[in-house]
Design an enzyme around this catalytic site. Sequence first.
Site, PDB file in Angstrom:
ATOM      1  N   ASN A   1      42.745  11.743 -22.491  1.00  0.00           N
ATOM      2  CA  ASN A   1      42.789  11.544 -21.036  1.00  0.00           C
ATOM      3  C   ASN A   1      44.151  11.834 -20.407  1.00  0.00           C
ATOM      4  O   ASN A   1      44.280  11.833 -19.185  1.00  0.00           O
ATOM      5  CB  ASN A   1      42.297  10.136 -20.643  1.00  0.00           C
ATOM      6  CG  ASN A   1      40.875   9.902 -21.100  1.00  0.00           C
ATOM      7  OD1 ASN A   1      39.994  10.671 -20.746  1.00  0.00           O
ATOM      8  ND2 ASN A   1      40.640   8.890 -21.922  1.00  0.00           N
TER       9      ASN A   1
ATOM     10  N   HIS B   1      45.466   1.986 -30.024  1.00  0.00           N
ATOM     11  CA  HIS B   1      44.879   0.663 -30.261  1.00  0.00           C
ATOM     12  C   HIS B   1      43.763   0.673 -31.306  1.00  0.00           C
ATOM     13  O   HIS B   1      43.232  -0.380 -31.644  1.00  0.00           O
ATOM     14  CB  HIS B   1      44.336   0.111 -28.939  1.00  0.00           C
ATOM     15  CG  HIS B   1      45.229   0.388 -27.768  1.00  0.00           C
ATOM     16  ND1 HIS B   1      46.544  -0.050 -27.727  1.00  0.00           N
ATOM     17  CD2 HIS B   1      45.046   1.090 -26.610  1.00  0.00           C
ATOM     18  CE1 HIS B   1      47.100   0.365 -26.586  1.00  0.00           C
ATOM     19  NE2 HIS B   1      46.207   1.055 -25.911  1.00  0.00           N
TER      20      HIS B   1
ATOM     21  N   ILE C   1      53.193   5.071 -20.984  1.00  0.00           N
ATOM     22  CA  ILE C   1      53.602   5.188 -19.585  1.00  0.00           C
ATOM     23  C   ILE C   1      53.530   3.824 -18.900  1.00  0.00           C
ATOM     24  O   ILE C   1      54.435   3.422 -18.169  1.00  0.00           O
ATOM     25  CB  ILE C   1      52.692   6.210 -18.869  1.00  0.00           C
ATOM     26  CG1 ILE C   1      52.894   7.598 -19.493  1.00  0.00           C
ATOM     27  CG2 ILE C   1      52.943   6.218 -17.359  1.00  0.00           C
ATOM     28  CD1 ILE C   1      51.817   8.600 -19.116  1.00  0.00           C
ATOM     29  N   SER C   2      52.428   3.130 -19.130  1.00  0.00           N
ATOM     30  CA  SER C   2      52.228   1.806 -18.519  1.00  0.00           C
ATOM     31  C   SER C   2      52.768   0.716 -19.446  1.00  0.00           C
ATOM     32  O   SER C   2      53.006   0.967 -20.645  1.00  0.00           O
ATOM     33  CB  SER C   2      50.739   1.578 -18.259  1.00  0.00           C
ATOM     34  OG  SER C   2      50.021   1.530 -19.482  1.00  0.00           O
TER      35      SER C   2
ATOM     36  N   ARG D   1      48.607  -5.523 -19.553  1.00  0.00           N
ATOM     37  CA  ARG D   1      47.239  -5.057 -19.305  1.00  0.00           C
ATOM     38  C   ARG D   1      46.256  -5.827 -20.209  1.00  0.00           C
ATOM     39  O   ARG D   1      46.582  -6.885 -20.709  1.00  0.00           O
ATOM     40  CB  ARG D   1      47.184  -3.536 -19.505  1.00  0.00           C
ATOM     41  CG  ARG D   1      48.156  -2.817 -18.559  1.00  0.00           C
ATOM     42  CD  ARG D   1      48.088  -1.316 -18.682  1.00  0.00           C
ATOM     43  NE  ARG D   1      46.759  -0.823 -18.290  1.00  0.00           N
ATOM     44  CZ  ARG D   1      46.338   0.423 -18.528  1.00  0.00           C
ATOM     45  NH1 ARG D   1      47.143   1.289 -19.134  1.00  0.00           N
ATOM     46  NH2 ARG D   1      45.129   0.784 -18.145  1.00  0.00           N
TER      47      ARG D   1
END
Length: 146
Positions: A12, A81, A102-103, A108
């Site tokens: 993605n 993950h 990136i995040s 999260r």
Amino acid sequence: MSKLVTVLNGPNLNLLGQRQPEIYGTATLADVEAGCAEVAAQYGLRSELLQSNHEGVLVDMIQTCRETSAGIIINPAAYSHTSVAILDALNTFDGPVLEVHISNIHHRESFRHHSYVTQRADSAIIGMGVEGYYLCMHRLGSLLGG
Ligand code: DHK
């Protein structure tokens, strides 16, 4: 011939810039490719950026790095993950491996908090947007450049 750094990207990330920009920002993967090449050049390194949506293809790319690359920057994306196969492939690579997200995966969902790749990575940069790739390249410049 100058040393090569391979910047590997998982599923993605081809949609970077379009995909959930509130999480991943507006820079595209082409922007990241150009930014990494610019930083690499500052250290007399070359960089190539690769992306695949397929786990086995990423394993093949890592195996190719054994022959071609002095260092790897990897954003395994969702495979961080889940993928023991990518961890095993990275464990066959002798050079430095830097992991980038990136995040901030720790802010999260809990399923994103663990990364198999961290077990192999020499360093990790998390939550700095695409700047994380460039910081990783600076680090590889210190380790490999000159
Ligand atoms: C990118 C993805 O695609 C997610 O699956 C990861 C990572 C986080 C990133 O922050 O770059 O959970």
